[in-house]
Design a protein around this motif. Structure first.
Motif, mmCIF file in Angstrom:
data_model
loop_
_atom_site.group_PDB
_atom_site.id
_atom_site.type_symbol
_atom_site.label_atom_id
_atom_site.label_comp_id
_atom_site.label_asym_id
_atom_site.label_seq_id
_atom_site.Cartn_x
_atom_site.Cartn_y
_atom_site.Cartn_z
ATOM 1 N N THR A 314 -91.673 10.126 -17.030
ATOM 2 C CA THR A 314 -91.655 8.760 -17.560
ATOM 3 C C THR A 314 -93.084 8.242 -17.627
ATOM 4 O O THR A 314 -93.955 8.689 -16.866
ATOM 5 N N CYS A 315 -93.323 7.304 -18.522
ATOM 6 C CA CYS A 315 -94.593 6.581 -18.550
ATOM 7 C C CYS A 315 -94.263 5.122 -18.817
ATOM 8 O O CYS A 315 -93.677 4.794 -19.856
ATOM 9 N N ILE A 316 -94.611 4.269 -17.881
ATOM 10 C CA ILE A 316 -94.339 2.842 -18.017
ATOM 11 C C ILE A 316 -95.626 2.094 -17.725
ATOM 12 O O ILE A 316 -96.278 2.335 -16.701
ATOM 13 N N GLY A 317 -96.001 1.184 -18.625
ATOM 14 C CA GLY A 317 -97.251 0.455 -18.408
ATOM 15 C C GLY A 317 -97.358 -0.801 -19.229
ATOM 16 O O GLY A 317 -96.500 -1.120 -20.061
ATOM 17 N N ASP A 318 -98.434 -1.535 -18.976
ATOM 18 C CA ASP A 318 -98.729 -2.794 -19.671
ATOM 19 C C ASP A 318 -100.043 -2.650 -20.431
ATOM 20 O O ASP A 318 -101.072 -2.304 -19.835
ATOM 21 N N TYR A 334 -100.752 1.583 -15.793
ATOM 22 C CA TYR A 334 -99.528 2.365 -15.972
ATOM 23 C C TYR A 334 -99.238 3.276 -14.782
ATOM 24 O O TYR A 334 -100.065 3.477 -13.884
ATOM 25 N N ASN A 335 -98.048 3.858 -14.821
ATOM 26 C CA ASN A 335 -97.638 4.899 -13.878
ATOM 27 C C ASN A 335 -96.916 5.996 -14.643
ATOM 28 O O ASN A 335 -96.195 5.717 -15.603
ATOM 29 N N VAL A 336 -97.063 7.223 -14.204
ATOM 30 C CA VAL A 336 -96.297 8.363 -14.716
ATOM 31 C C VAL A 336 -95.509 8.947 -13.549
ATOM 32 O O VAL A 336 -96.065 9.206 -12.476
ATOM 33 N N ALA A 337 -94.196 9.123 -13.758
ATOM 34 C CA ALA A 337 -93.334 9.702 -12.719
ATOM 35 C C ALA A 337 -92.629 10.933 -13.275
ATOM 36 O O ALA A 337 -92.415 11.048 -14.488
ATOM 37 N N ASP A 338 -92.223 11.834 -12.379
ATOM 38 C CA ASP A 338 -91.633 13.110 -12.767
ATOM 39 C C ASP A 338 -90.191 13.191 -12.250
ATOM 40 O O ASP A 338 -89.940 13.003 -11.057
ATOM 41 N N HIS A 339 -89.241 13.468 -13.147
ATOM 42 C CA HIS A 339 -87.823 13.516 -12.769
ATOM 43 C C HIS A 339 -87.541 14.585 -11.719
ATOM 44 O O HIS A 339 -86.822 14.348 -10.742
ATOM 45 N N LYS A 340 -88.070 15.780 -11.933
ATOM 46 C CA LYS A 340 -87.771 16.886 -11.018
ATOM 47 C C LYS A 340 -88.363 16.630 -9.636
ATOM 48 O O LYS A 340 -87.724 16.911 -8.604
ATOM 49 N N GLU A 341 -89.566 16.078 -9.595
ATOM 50 C CA GLU A 341 -90.180 15.765 -8.309
ATOM 51 C C GLU A 341 -89.364 14.718 -7.562
ATOM 52 O O GLU A 341 -89.191 14.794 -6.329
ATOM 53 N N ALA A 342 -88.845 13.744 -8.293
ATOM 54 C CA ALA A 342 -88.021 12.707 -7.670
ATOM 55 C C ALA A 342 -86.757 13.321 -7.075
ATOM 56 O O ALA A 342 -86.362 13.008 -5.940
ATOM 57 N N TYR A 343 -86.128 14.220 -7.823
ATOM 58 C CA TYR A 343 -84.907 14.856 -7.329
ATOM 59 C C TYR A 343 -85.179 15.701 -6.090
ATOM 60 O O TYR A 343 -84.422 15.666 -5.110
ATOM 61 N N ASN A 344 -86.261 16.437 -6.127
ATOM 62 C CA ASN A 344 -86.589 17.280 -4.981
ATOM 63 C C ASN A 344 -86.846 16.462 -3.722
ATOM 64 O O ASN A 344 -86.515 16.875 -2.610
#
Length: 414
Positions: A314-318, A334-344
């Motif tokens: 994801t990338c969410i920012g202003d 902004y921030n970038v987050a990773d789905h797989k890292e979150a699940y792990n």
């Protein structure tokens, strides 16, 4: 110092909140979680134990409560000794949980504006219809209430405040939310389908030229060239944070943009045209009364079930524009987050992760006193720097591009 947390809700975001509270229970103390379905709460706590998430030994307990019953919530707050309530239940329960906190003196945190199940897209600013009506009472009783402390609303409000503090004058705030991940399902929503669809079936309200303006959903799209996820199409949408930012920064244009693929738009359009996204009850040929939107919710995948196979980022920012030292100035925070890292880490997908980590950071700031305001606040009314410091440490680092998108990229405190 406030300690002991009661989490309201037992969905994907609540799972993230429980894990993060456990990882920081040296600061937050006892951890309690409650919803209408006790088994869901117990399953979340079991996942916390499986991950050995508790930083130190302490209380980790599940409870059953009807969050629509303010008296029952207040009784549970007293029973548990909770001094901080993190409400990540349905937006329909905000006001009853808030009332329980005002009654007991517990600090209140939520992640979205309250909604009336029978109404969609009420008159802006949306906060003025519900939460802000309790602002004076919170101040009178010295109750801290932090509104919209998820990611959007929440972190993006802090992004705006941080960027504006760098400027002499702010002219515009464009919030861009892109999920470039894939869950592998034919069609699904990343959080509660009922809440998700309600966001997009009404009027798109935005703030421009110091007045509220309206568009239709999917009327205006724009291609954004973003860090990590690349060029992505997003559409101007109505969203919670526009309503507080427009009130606190009335001189700035405030818009929200959310990424949608053509497949999502096509399915959404068919459902809407068939009347299946209506929140108004209808009768079947057999005389049974049903709410179409609730039927759609029932047949779609549970958002928490998406996590194991979710991939991407994801990338969410202003993107905030204004002036500094007499010249035009812009910055993308902004921030970038990773789905797989979150699940792990916590067993949830990235959307739940980005929504669940920030209210825990807010709770830690209330515990330390930094955000224990003794009144009602939206996130942009609070100092963003200690918020970013904790977010950096617990999983959501903040970056910025000076000069706008494509500018010099560096950590927010670099």
């Amino acid at each position: 110092m406030k300690r002991n947390v009661l989490i309201i809700g037992a969905g994907g975001v609540a799972q993230v909140v429980a894990h993060k509270c456990a990882q920081n229970n040296d600061v937050l103390g006892d951890i309690h979680i409650a919803s209408r379905t006790l088994s869901k709460c117990e399953a979340i706590l079991e996942s916390v134990r499986e991950k050995a998430a508790m930083k130190q030994q302490g209380v980790l307990k599940a409870h059953q409560v009807d969050a629509m019953d303010s008296g029952a919530v207040a009784a549970l707050i007293r029973e548990t000794g909770a001094q901080i309530v993190i409400n990540v239940g349905s937006a329909f329960v905000n006001m009853t949980v808030l009332d329980a906190c005002i009654d007991t003196g517990a600090a209140y945190i939520d992640t979205a504006i309250h909604e009336d199940p029978t109404k969609i897209c009420e008159t802006p600013p949306w906060y003025g219809n519900y939460e802000w009506k309790k602002r004076d009472l919170c101040a009178e009783k010295g109750v801290t209430a932090i509104l919209g402390a998820g990611f959007d609303p929440g972190v993006v409000n802090a992004f705006a405040r941080f960027a504006i503090d760098m400027m002499d004058e702010v002219k515009s705030i464009d919030i861009v939310d892109i999920n470039a991940g894939s869950h592998g399902k034919y069609f699904a929503t990343n959080f509660d389908p009922e809440i998700n669809f309600r966001e997009f079936t009404g009027v798109v309200y935005y703030w421009e030229d110091q007045q509220w303006k309206e568009k239709k959903m999917f009327e205006t799209g724009h291609d954004w060239d973003l860090p990590v996820v690349g060029t992505q199409r997003a559409y101007q949408s109505g969203h919670d944070e526009v309503h507080s930012l427009a009130t606190n920064y009335p001189q700035a244009d405030v818009r929200f943009w959310m990424g949608f693929g053509e497949h999502y738009i096509n399915v959404f359009t068919v459902l809407q045209n068939l009347g299946l996204l209506s929140e108004q009850p209808v009768k079947t040929a057999e005389g049974q009364e049903v709410v179409p939107l609730k039927v759609v919710k029932a047949v779609l995948p549970d958002p928490s079930s998406l996590a194991p196979n979710y991939e991407g980022k994801t990338c969410i920012g202003d993107l905030v524009k204004g002036t500094k030292d007499g010249e035009d100035f812009e910055v993308f925070v902004y921030n970038v987050a990773d789905h797989k890292e979150a699940y792990n880490e916590v067993g949830s997908q990235g959307i739940s992760y980005t929504a669940g980590v920030p209210p825990v950071a807010a709770a830690m700031l209330i515990a330390s006193g930094d955000w224990d305001a003794g009144t009602m606040k939206n996130v942009e009314e609070l100092d963003p720097k200690p918020f970013f410091t904790i977010l950096d440490k617990i999983g959501l680092p903040t970056r910025m591009q000076i000069g706008g998108l494509g500018g010099e990229d560096k950590p927010w405190n670099g």
